[in-house]
Design an enzyme around this catalytic site. Structure first.
Site, PDB file in Angstrom:
ATOM      1  N   ARG A  29     -80.394  -9.291 -32.456  1.00 52.57           N
ATOM      2  CA  ARG A  29     -81.249  -8.110 -32.667  1.00 52.57           C
ATOM      3  C   ARG A  29     -81.248  -7.651 -34.124  1.00 52.57           C
ATOM      4  O   ARG A  29     -81.307  -6.454 -34.403  1.00 52.57           O
ATOM      5  CB  ARG A  29     -80.796  -6.941 -31.778  1.00 52.57           C
ATOM      6  CG  ARG A  29     -81.094  -7.118 -30.308  1.00 52.57           C
ATOM      7  CD  ARG A  29     -82.542  -6.737 -29.990  1.00 52.57           C
ATOM      8  NE  ARG A  29     -82.820  -6.969 -28.594  1.00 52.57           N
ATOM      9  CZ  ARG A  29     -82.793  -6.023 -27.670  1.00 52.57           C
ATOM     10  NH1 ARG A  29     -82.523  -4.780 -27.998  1.00 52.57           N
ATOM     11  NH2 ARG A  29     -83.048  -6.323 -26.425  1.00 52.57           N
ATOM     12  N   ASP A  78     -89.248 -11.619 -26.974  1.00 52.24           N
ATOM     13  CA  ASP A  78     -88.399 -11.052 -25.928  1.00 52.24           C
ATOM     14  C   ASP A  78     -88.176 -12.096 -24.852  1.00 52.24           C
ATOM     15  O   ASP A  78     -89.006 -13.005 -24.686  1.00 52.24           O
ATOM     16  CB  ASP A  78     -89.033  -9.805 -25.312  1.00 52.24           C
ATOM     17  CG  ASP A  78     -87.981  -8.982 -24.589  1.00 52.24           C
ATOM     18  OD1 ASP A  78     -87.248  -8.238 -25.266  1.00 52.24           O
ATOM     19  OD2 ASP A  78     -87.852  -9.117 -23.361  1.00 52.24           O
TER      20      ASP A  78
HETATM   21  O1  CP3 Z   1     -82.406 -10.772 -31.873  1.00 53.15           O
HETATM   22  C1  CP3 Z   1     -83.518 -10.536 -32.389  1.00 53.15           C
HETATM   23  O2  CP3 Z   1     -83.682  -9.872 -33.422  1.00 53.15           O
HETATM   24  C2  CP3 Z   1     -84.752 -11.168 -31.753  1.00 53.15           C
HETATM   25  C3  CP3 Z   1     -85.496 -10.338 -30.889  1.00 53.15           C
HETATM   26  C4  CP3 Z   1     -85.047 -10.077 -29.453  1.00 53.15           C
HETATM   27  C5  CP3 Z   1     -85.486  -8.929 -28.746  1.00 53.15           C
HETATM   28  N1  CP3 Z   1     -85.092  -9.053 -27.450  1.00 53.15           N
HETATM   29  C6  CP3 Z   1     -86.264  -7.842 -29.336  1.00 53.15           C
HETATM   30  C7  CP3 Z   1     -86.389  -6.560 -28.625  1.00 53.15           C
HETATM   31  C8  CP3 Z   1     -84.311 -10.852 -28.574  1.00 53.15           C
HETATM   32  C9  CP3 Z   1     -83.554 -12.152 -28.832  1.00 53.15           C
HETATM   33  C10 CP3 Z   1     -84.352 -10.191 -27.310  1.00 53.15           C
HETATM   34  C11 CP3 Z   1     -83.724 -10.744 -26.100  1.00 53.15           C
HETATM   35  C12 CP3 Z   1     -83.596  -9.881 -24.922  1.00 53.15           C
HETATM   36  N2  CP3 Z   1     -84.519  -9.029 -24.404  1.00 53.15           N
HETATM   37  C13 CP3 Z   1     -82.481  -9.894 -24.058  1.00 53.15           C
HETATM   38  C14 CP3 Z   1     -81.265 -10.780 -24.205  1.00 53.15           C
HETATM   39  C15 CP3 Z   1     -80.381 -10.328 -25.270  1.00 53.15           C
HETATM   40  C16 CP3 Z   1     -79.677  -9.025 -25.027  1.00 53.15           C
HETATM   41  O3  CP3 Z   1     -79.983  -8.070 -25.759  1.00 53.15           O
HETATM   42  O4  CP3 Z   1     -78.867  -8.978 -24.102  1.00 53.15           O
HETATM   43  C17 CP3 Z   1     -82.724  -8.974 -23.030  1.00 53.15           C
HETATM   44  C18 CP3 Z   1     -81.785  -8.637 -21.899  1.00 53.15           C
HETATM   45  C19 CP3 Z   1     -84.023  -8.451 -23.250  1.00 53.15           C
HETATM   46  C20 CP3 Z   1     -84.758  -7.479 -22.383  1.00 53.15           C
HETATM   47  C21 CP3 Z   1     -85.084  -6.252 -23.118  1.00 53.15           C
HETATM   48  N3  CP3 Z   1     -86.031  -6.146 -24.132  1.00 53.15           N
HETATM   49  C22 CP3 Z   1     -84.549  -4.959 -22.915  1.00 53.15           C
HETATM   50  C23 CP3 Z   1     -83.473  -4.640 -21.894  1.00 53.15           C
HETATM   51  C24 CP3 Z   1     -85.178  -4.107 -23.807  1.00 53.15           C
HETATM   52  C25 CP3 Z   1     -85.036  -2.619 -23.872  1.00 53.15           C
HETATM   53  C26 CP3 Z   1     -83.805  -2.235 -24.595  1.00 53.15           C
HETATM   54  C27 CP3 Z   1     -84.139  -1.659 -25.933  1.00 53.15           C
HETATM   55  O5  CP3 Z   1     -83.428  -2.000 -26.893  1.00 53.15           O
HETATM   56  O6  CP3 Z   1     -85.109  -0.884 -26.008  1.00 53.15           O
HETATM   57  C28 CP3 Z   1     -86.068  -4.862 -24.602  1.00 53.15           C
HETATM   58  C29 CP3 Z   1     -86.921  -4.378 -25.695  1.00 53.15           C
HETATM   59  C30 CP3 Z   1     -86.684  -5.003 -27.048  1.00 53.15           C
HETATM   60  N4  CP3 Z   1     -86.485  -6.341 -27.277  1.00 53.15           N
HETATM   61  C31 CP3 Z   1     -86.712  -4.315 -28.303  1.00 53.15           C
HETATM   62  C32 CP3 Z   1     -86.533  -5.294 -29.295  1.00 53.15           C
HETATM   63  C33 CP3 Z   1     -86.535  -5.107 -30.789  1.00 53.15           C
HETATM   64  C34 CP3 Z   1     -86.960  -2.847 -28.503  1.00 53.15           C
HETATM   65  C35 CP3 Z   1     -88.425  -2.641 -28.410  1.00 53.15           C
HETATM   66  C36 CP3 Z   1     -88.973  -1.493 -29.185  1.00 53.15           C
HETATM   67  O7  CP3 Z   1     -89.275  -1.631 -30.394  1.00 53.15           O
HETATM   68  O8  CP3 Z   1     -89.201  -0.443 -28.572  1.00 53.15           O
END
Ligand code: CP3
Length: 370
Positions: A29, A78
């Site tokens: 992230r 994602d």
């Molecule tokens: O690592 C990186 O920089 C690459 C981008 C990336 C995102 N999600 C961006 C994101 C990666 C590799 C993921 C993987 C992901 N997504 C996982 C596995 C890794 C982990 O974190 O355990 C999971 C479980 C998800 C599902 C997901 N996506 C959730 C639970 C959420 C909400 C949580 C939150 O932080 O808001 C997301 C949204 C998400 N994915 C955001 C980002 C930058 C936030 C979105 C926003 O800008 O509002």
């Protein structure tokens, strides 16, 4: 110290457990809301728009690389692109993802047809190509996918969960349905990761965020086989793959035998113990991790001490990729990320690298032979 390798060479050498000038560093992230420039782009777009539009995904992938000395970028996307490509409705309201309609029965699984990843996920292929074009051969680029079990959790629950009771209920009541879902997902994941590698990713990471919620016997029976199939399929075509799980302690003896090129570990793991375990494997994985993301809120001296501690515990650098044990969280101070990266840059690998002046890229440093 003088860098003697390009970030890309350094990252790939560490993943192959070859000598490096210093350990490579990136953060899960690393693109996201802790960065003001990300929040600026995000103001004008929904998260899904950023994922779906290759220009926006490229821009936010590059943001952390412009600001910090990371060795690898990770595709901005994602894990839930796959359920969406399979026909589910995926939304990201405040409070986390929501998926409909949820999967509960054999009929629900049977209605998923074959997924043509190039057709449905062509926007990811385009983003990887665009990012690679921007990075040239200077930085490493990681692609990724959710692992079948973690994807299944979201598809069955319809959102995140603390207990995963619906997923586990399906596993105990209808194990064949769970198995067929995991098998189907593994097929899509293989095609998806292969597409990213062909588009220019150097390696891919499989996120099995929720695998650690299972007891080991269930992981072995249900999850290991589809994960192993993905690892083998990627490696058979010459790709490199890392596997990350949260809460991985009780699963280590199983994940170590996946034959993955790298294993991402969280902060609960004693890296010295993991390194000892890894060295006993026929196919030894590189190790990645493992500071608690909350440690980035600590003073720089703490971060520096902890980076050195992990570095020493894995034996001084070879086969170690510096990272956190999970993703950077939105309120993280920029100074904490800087302190982490600087602390890794200050390390010197205990294994020497042959040294020749750079003639093949624009980085201005000296490199090991390409
Ligand atoms: O690592 C990186 O920089 C690459 C981008 C990336 C995102 N999600 C961006 C994101 C990666 C590799 C993921 C993987 C992901 N997504 C996982 C596995 C890794 C982990 O974190 O355990 C999971 C479980 C998800 C599902 C997901 N996506 C959730 C639970 C959420 C909400 C949580 C939150 O932080 O808001 C997301 C949204 C998400 N994915 C955001 C980002 C930058 C936030 C979105 C926003 O800008 O509002």
């Amino acid at each position: 110290m003088t860098a003697t390798m390009t970030p890309r060479k350094r990252f790939l050498a560490a993943l192959r457990q070859q000598p490096v000038d210093r350990p490579p560093v990136w953060m899960m992230r690393q693109a996201g809301r802790y960065l003001p420039e990300y929040r600026e782009v995000r103001k004008g777009h929904t998260f899904l728009e950023m994922v779906h539009q290759p220009e926006l995904a490229t821009e936010v992938t590059l943001q952390p690389l412009r600001r910090f000395g990371f060795d690898a970028g990770i595709l901005f996307s994602d894990i839930l692109t796959i359920p969406e490509a399979m026909g589910m409705n995926v939304q990201f309201p405040e409070g986390g993802p929501q998926l409909t309609p949820v999967v509960r029965t054999a009929a629900d699984v049977a209605k998923f047809g074959h997924v043509d990843v190039r057709e449905k996920l062509g926007y990811v292929e385009a983003a990887v190509k665009m990012i690679r074009g921007e990075l040239g051969d200077h930085h490493a680029l990681l692609g990724f996918s959710g692992a079948p079990f973690t994807l299944a959790c979201y598809m069955i629950e319809g959102h995140g969960s603390k207990t995963f009771e619906l997923t586990k209920t399906l596993m105990v009541q209808q194990p064949e349905v769970m198995r067929s879902l995991l098998d189907l997902l593994a097929d899509v994941v293989i095609d998806y990761l292969q597409m990213q590698l062909e588009a220019g990713a150097d390696a891919v990471q499989l996120f099995d965020t929720w695998a650690g919620e299972l007891r080991r016997a269930d992981y072995d029976a249900m999850v290991w086989p589809s994960t192993k199939r993905i690892v083998d399929a990627i490696q058979d075509k010459g790709g490199q793959i890392m596997v990350f799980a949260r809460h991985p302690g009780h699963l280590l003896d199983s994940t170590m035998t996946l034959g993955a090129d790298g294993l991402g570990l969280d902060w609960r793991i004693d890296m010295a113990e993991a390194a000892a375990k890894a060295s006993k494997q026929a196919l030894r994985p590189a190790l990645q991790g493992n500071l608690d993301p909350i440690e980035l809120f600590a003073p720089a001296a703490h971060i520096e001490r902890r980076v050195k501690e992990v570095y020493e515990s894995v034996g001084g650098g070879t086969g170690w990729i510096a990272n956190l044990g999970h993703g950077v969280i939105p309120p993280t101070p920029i100074a904490g990320v800087e302190a982490f990266v600087n602390a890794v840059h200050a390390l010197k690998s205990k294994t020497a690298v042959p040294h020749v002046p750079c003639s093949h890229c624009r980085c201005g440093s000296e490199h090991a032979a390409p």
